[in-house]
Write a protein that holds these residues in place. Structure first.
Motif, PDB file in Angstrom:
ATOM      1  N   LEU A 363      24.481  61.131  64.861  1.00 38.09           N
ATOM      2  CA  LEU A 363      23.905  62.105  63.929  1.00 38.09           C
ATOM      3  C   LEU A 363      22.673  61.548  63.225  1.00 38.09           C
ATOM      4  CD1 LEU A 363      27.171  63.587  62.346  1.00 38.09           C
ATOM      5  CD2 LEU A 363      25.663  64.676  64.009  1.00 38.09           C
ATOM      6  N   ILE A 364      22.755  60.284  62.798  1.00 34.46           N
ATOM      7  CA  ILE A 364      21.611  59.682  62.097  1.00 34.46           C
ATOM      8  C   ILE A 364      20.429  59.521  63.042  1.00 34.46           C
ATOM      9  CG2 ILE A 364      20.790  57.580  60.965  1.00 34.46           C
ATOM     10  CD1 ILE A 364      22.536  59.384  59.213  1.00 34.46           C
ATOM     11  N   GLU A 365      20.677  59.048  64.249  1.00 33.26           N
ATOM     12  CA  GLU A 365      19.582  58.860  65.209  1.00 33.26           C
ATOM     13  C   GLU A 365      19.009  60.204  65.660  1.00 33.26           C
ATOM     14  OE1 GLU A 365      20.994  56.269  68.279  1.00 33.26           O
ATOM     15  OE2 GLU A 365      20.882  54.484  66.993  1.00 33.26           O
ATOM     16  N   LYS A 366      19.849  61.231  65.699  1.00 28.76           N
ATOM     17  CA  LYS A 366      19.354  62.568  66.037  1.00 28.76           C
ATOM     18  C   LYS A 366      18.427  63.092  64.937  1.00 28.76           C
ATOM     19  CE  LYS A 366      21.211  66.710  68.297  1.00 28.76           C
ATOM     20  NZ  LYS A 366      20.672  66.408  69.623  1.00 28.76           N
ATOM     21  N   HIS A 367      18.642  62.622  63.704  1.00 30.25           N
ATOM     22  CA  HIS A 367      17.757  62.964  62.587  1.00 30.25           C
ATOM     23  C   HIS A 367      16.488  62.105  62.584  1.00 30.25           C
ATOM     24  CE1 HIS A 367      21.032  65.308  60.730  1.00 30.25           C
ATOM     25  NE2 HIS A 367      20.121  65.794  59.912  1.00 30.25           N
ATOM     26  N   GLY A 368      16.433  61.104  63.473  1.00 30.54           N
ATOM     27  CA  GLY A 368      15.274  60.216  63.504  1.00 30.54           C
ATOM     28  C   GLY A 368      15.416  59.024  62.575  1.00 30.54           C
ATOM     29  N   GLY A 369      16.661  58.674  62.201  1.00 26.57           N
ATOM     30  CA  GLY A 369      16.888  57.552  61.291  1.00 26.57           C
ATOM     31  C   GLY A 369      17.534  56.369  61.974  1.00 26.57           C
ATOM     32  N   GLU A 370      17.891  55.358  61.173  1.00 31.66           N
ATOM     33  CA  GLU A 370      18.565  54.152  61.666  1.00 31.66           C
ATOM     34  C   GLU A 370      19.857  53.963  60.880  1.00 31.66           C
ATOM     35  OE1 GLU A 370      15.502  53.690  60.043  1.00 31.66           O
ATOM     36  OE2 GLU A 370      14.196  53.875  61.786  1.00 31.66           O
ATOM     37  N   ILE A 371      20.840  53.313  61.505  1.00 31.50           N
ATOM     38  CA  ILE A 371      22.082  52.970  60.816  1.00 31.50           C
ATOM     39  C   ILE A 371      22.480  51.561  61.231  1.00 31.50           C
ATOM     40  CG2 ILE A 371      23.522  54.055  62.615  1.00 31.50           C
ATOM     41  CD1 ILE A 371      25.492  54.812  60.310  1.00 31.50           C
ATOM     42  N   TRP A 372      22.907  50.737  60.289  1.00 36.57           N
ATOM     43  CA  TRP A 372      23.287  49.358  60.587  1.00 36.57           C
ATOM     44  C   TRP A 372      24.274  48.861  59.532  1.00 36.57           C
ATOM     45  CZ3 TRP A 372      18.852  50.781  58.182  1.00 36.57           C
ATOM     46  CH2 TRP A 372      18.444  50.090  57.038  1.00 36.57           C
ATOM     47  N   VAL A 373      24.817  47.671  59.778  1.00 38.20           N
ATOM     48  CA  VAL A 373      25.823  47.097  58.889  1.00 38.20           C
ATOM     49  C   VAL A 373      25.538  45.628  58.651  1.00 38.20           C
ATOM     50  CG1 VAL A 373      27.383  46.508  60.787  1.00 38.20           C
ATOM     51  CG2 VAL A 373      28.323  46.806  58.497  1.00 38.20           C
ATOM     52  N   GLU A 374      25.906  45.163  57.463  1.00 39.30           N
ATOM     53  CA  GLU A 374      25.877  43.743  57.126  1.00 39.30           C
ATOM     54  C   GLU A 374      27.225  43.438  56.481  1.00 39.30           C
ATOM     55  OE1 GLU A 374      22.573  43.436  54.503  1.00 39.30           O
ATOM     56  OE2 GLU A 374      21.095  43.970  56.021  1.00 39.30           O
ATOM     57  N   SER A 375      27.901  42.409  56.975  1.00 48.79           N
ATOM     58  CA  SER A 375      29.245  42.141  56.456  1.00 48.79           C
ATOM     59  C   SER A 375      29.680  40.718  56.758  1.00 48.79           C
ATOM     60  CB  SER A 375      30.239  43.128  57.081  1.00 48.79           C
ATOM     61  OG  SER A 375      31.505  43.006  56.474  1.00 48.79           O
ATOM     62  N   LYS A 376      30.734  40.317  56.043  1.00 48.32           N
ATOM     63  CA  LYS A 376      31.360  39.026  56.261  1.00 48.32           C
ATOM     64  C   LYS A 376      32.811  39.137  55.807  1.00 48.32           C
ATOM     65  CE  LYS A 376      30.927  34.074  55.271  1.00 48.32           C
ATOM     66  NZ  LYS A 376      30.228  33.033  54.491  1.00 48.32           N
ATOM     67  N   PRO A 377      33.768  38.616  56.579  1.00 53.28           N
ATOM     68  CA  PRO A 377      35.175  38.724  56.185  1.00 53.28           C
ATOM     69  C   PRO A 377      35.414  38.183  54.773  1.00 53.28           C
ATOM     70  CG  PRO A 377      35.013  37.921  58.433  1.00 53.28           C
ATOM     71  CD  PRO A 377      33.618  37.951  57.889  1.00 53.28           C
ATOM     72  N   GLY A 378      36.113  38.982  53.978  1.00 52.48           N
ATOM     73  CA  GLY A 378      36.458  38.567  52.620  1.00 52.48           C
ATOM     74  C   GLY A 378      35.374  38.796  51.593  1.00 52.48           C
TER      75      GLY A 378
END
Length: 683
Positions: A363-378
């Motif tokens: 859905l986001i890419e169809k809108h012409g956007g980007e989606i991503w994640v940044e994470s670390k356990p705990g």
């Protein structure tokens, strides 16, 4: 006087060669041919070879004479060659174009085609052979590639058919499940409300639990339907001009209350000014709900969640930040895959079918956007997505809406052409035309074009928005076909472009976009599905994205907070920022292509991180060091020669740029533009 007849010479008299000349020509021919040519006696000894044969052995032609294949090749290969020689000697028959896998003198395996022809004396006895060997490795490899390609295409066809069958199956099953599910849900609601009789507290609790699970099942079915539409390319977005802050706040009470049940503190950090953007409100709400829902599910009691909206130069960025259990870096690639479960150890009630994030990504890419994640356990997770930022602010007034609705009721197709000067305040300062005259001239161009294009038998075009302060016009075109709308837009663009050229205004870019949207009334129910209303936008400005981006392919160095250096590849650059490709983490030697790694919170390249970019401007010996802020990231997958290459495209906005560096960037942009113009042949 009659001309004398010339005598025609016979072929033998035209060209006469001595035996020595013939031998010389034949020798030259044999030596120039790239194929291996040789003569052998009955004992397999080489009595004459051409230059190609000698070169393959690493010797001179005279040094090869008298040797056999056993002197050059491995014994196993030499025995095969000797066996073929023996066949020719004993039978007097030729071996023609024998294709075989061979080994060169240097040990490299290859494919060759060999021809061996017997050599007879005057009595008809075989006294030796003549041989030609040609390397056909490239041809064989090409044929093998073609065969592999055909196999892959057949497999892809089977997979495509299976995917189609799966999508159709999901679609049919989901639709069939929906109907009884709605009936059961309504029945449970009637029972819960006491219409079918008074319930005991225990009975009511059971009914509420059943209703809750029905809701969960309904969400799963909706996800399956959405994925089926996406796979069949039938997912249609319905755009509307949405107040983004209000969109988020509309569901905030529900999520805040749900978070409070787990003693989780959920907050919203929204910009003070209103953001109006064209989006499919329902679909973007679906994405936001999915991210907040996941944050609440995977954040322990007494945790914190923050929903933050940032206005970037050309985008609106949404962040959902939690203090939950986090995600291991090795699991990042799985997050946005279909039917993927990262936290399989979680209770079943917390798990879905693994489609939420994959649908969100689509859905986001169809809108012409980007989606991503940044994470670390705990240490929690940060999910980000961006949406393109549009600049239309004024909504249609009541009279215009009523006219549009009346036309739609008659099933009349309408085009709304929007002419907008992007960043009008800054744009009018850099042009030679006075703002008042500019506005008057553009209005004159619009009026003249409308008069010329108007058809008496059709509904009259109408300027329905006219904003001097914003440099914006919107024109309504009823009874207009797609081809006609494109022609009208082209006419506007050509005349406006000519106007700026006449006034010697350089660097003006005119862009055209298309969108269609819902019109909703005050109680948020759909009043008109404007399937026949099409919006075309012509954007005019010194830079459509505020800063014109120019393709810039060069090696750069990225330095992080701890001065860790990471070589990268630039993609494009503008006065306000640049994009570059990053193949691996600065603290990991494995590339993203090899390991599927992403960028976690423990690494300095995270959203809003400050970095230094070092590049070498064209025609300059000095390096240019620019400070930037990471604004967005997008994971890219490219199929190159059958293998998948993964990397991140990172968008950076320049910060703390002094005048000297601004001038250096301008010079670099000018040199890149000149090089691009030269490449196009000066056009």
């Amino acid at each position: 006087m009659k001309p004398k007849k010339r005598k025609r010479l016979s072929a033998s008299k035209e060209v006469s060669l001595t035996p020595e000349a013939k031998l010389s020509l034949l020798t030259e021919l044999v030596d120039q041919i790239p194929d291996v040519i040789y003569f052998k006696d009955r004992k397999g000894r080489l009595i004459l070879v051409n230059k190609a044969h000698a070169k393959g052995t690493g010797l001179k032609a005279d040094e090869v004479r008298g040797k056999t294949d056993f002197d050059f090749f491995p014994s196993s290969r030499a025995r095969i060659m000797a066996k073929d020689d023996s066949y020719v000697f004993q039978t007097g028959k030729a071996i023609v174009d024998k294709i075989e896998r061979a080994t060169r003198v240097d040990g490299v395996d290859n494919y060759v085609t060999t021809t061996k022809i017997p050599r007879f004396d005057k009595k008809g006895n075989v006294i030796g052979l003549m041989g030609i060997t040609r390397d056909i490795t490239a041809r064989v490899q090409l044929e093998q590639l073609k065969e592999e390609k055909e196999k892959i295409l057949r497999k892809l066809q089977v997979l495509e058919e299976m995917t189609k069958m799966k999508s159709e199956f999901l679609s049919v099953v989901s639709h069939e499940l929906n109907t009884p599910l709605i009936i059961v849900k309504e029945a449970l609601s009637l029972v819960a409300d006491g219409i079918a009789g008074k319930l005991t507290p225990k009975q009511k609790d059971l009914i509420l639990k059943a209703t809750s699970n029905l809701e969960r099942l309904k969400r799963m079915i909706d996800d399956l339907l959405d994925m089926s539409r996406i796979e069949k390319h039938k997912l249609v977005l319905h755009y509307s001009l949405v107040n983004f802050n209000e969109l988020l706040l509309a569901s905030s009470d529900f999520f805040i209350k749900w978070a409070e049940e787990k003693n989780i503190h959920l907050t919203y950090q929204l910009p003070p000014r209103q953001i109006n953007i064209f989006i499919d409100a329902e679909r973007i709400s679906q994405v936001i709900s999915n991210l907040i829902n996941n944050a609440i599910k995977f954040t322990e009691r007494n945790g914190k969640i923050k929903v933050e909206v940032s206005i970037l130069e050309t985008k609106v960025r949404v962040s959902v930040i939690d203090t939950g259990i986090g995600i291991a870096e090795k699991d990042f690639p799985k997050l946005f895959r279909k039917f993927s479960q990262v936290n399989k150890d979680m209770p079943t009630r917390k798990r879905g079918v693994g489609l939420g994030l994959s649908i969100a990504k689509e859905l986001i890419e169809k809108h012409g956007g980007e989606i991503w994640v940044e994470s670390k356990p705990g240490q929690g997770s940060r999910f980000y997505f961006t949406l393109p930022r549009f600049y239309t602010e004024k909504a249609l007034d009541k009279g215009v809406r009523e006219r549009i609705n009346s036309l739609l009721d008659k099933r009349i197709s309408i085009y709304l052409i929007n002419i907008l000067i992007v960043n009008f305040n800054s744009f009018k300062r850099r042009i030679t035309v006075k703002p008042h005259k500019l506005f008057k001239d553009l209005k004159s161009i619009i009026d003249r074009t409308l008069r010329e294009l108007r058809r008496p038998e059709r509904e009259k075009p109408q300027v329905i928005l006219e904003g001097y302060q914003r440099g914006e016009w919107s024109i309504l075109f009823p009874e207009t076909k797609e081809g006609e709308a494109v022609g009208i837009c082209d006419a506007f663009k050509a005349r406006i472009d000519k106007y700026f050229s006449q006034h010697k205004v350089k660097g003006v870019f005119i862009n055209l976009g298309i969108m269609s949207y819902f019109q909703k009334d005050q109680d948020s129910t759909t009043k008109h599905l404007l399937s026949n209303l099409h919006v075309k936008r012509i954007s005019i400005g010194s830079e459509i994205r505020k800063h014109k981006r120019i393709e810039y392919r060069a090696d750069i160095d990225v330095f992080f907070a701890d001065n860790k250096r990471m070589p990268s590849q630039a993609v494009d650059i503008s006065q306000g920022g640049m994009a570059f490709a990053l193949e691996r983490s600065p603290y990991d030697t494995a590339s993203l292509s090899d390991s599927g790694l992403s960028l976690g919170l423990d690494q300095p390249l995270k959203t809003d991180a400050t970095i230094d970019i070092v590049l070498k401007p064209m025609n300059s010996r000095k390096l240019l060091r620019i400070k930037g802020r990471v604004a967005w990231m997008r994971q890219i997958e490219e199929n190159i020669s059958g293998s998948t290459k993964k990397y991140y495209k990172v968008g950076v906005e320049f910060v703390k740029i002094n005048e000297a560096k601004k001038k250096q960037i301008k010079r670099l942009l000018a040199s890149l533009s000149a090089a691009e113009k030269k490449k196009r042949g000066g056009k």
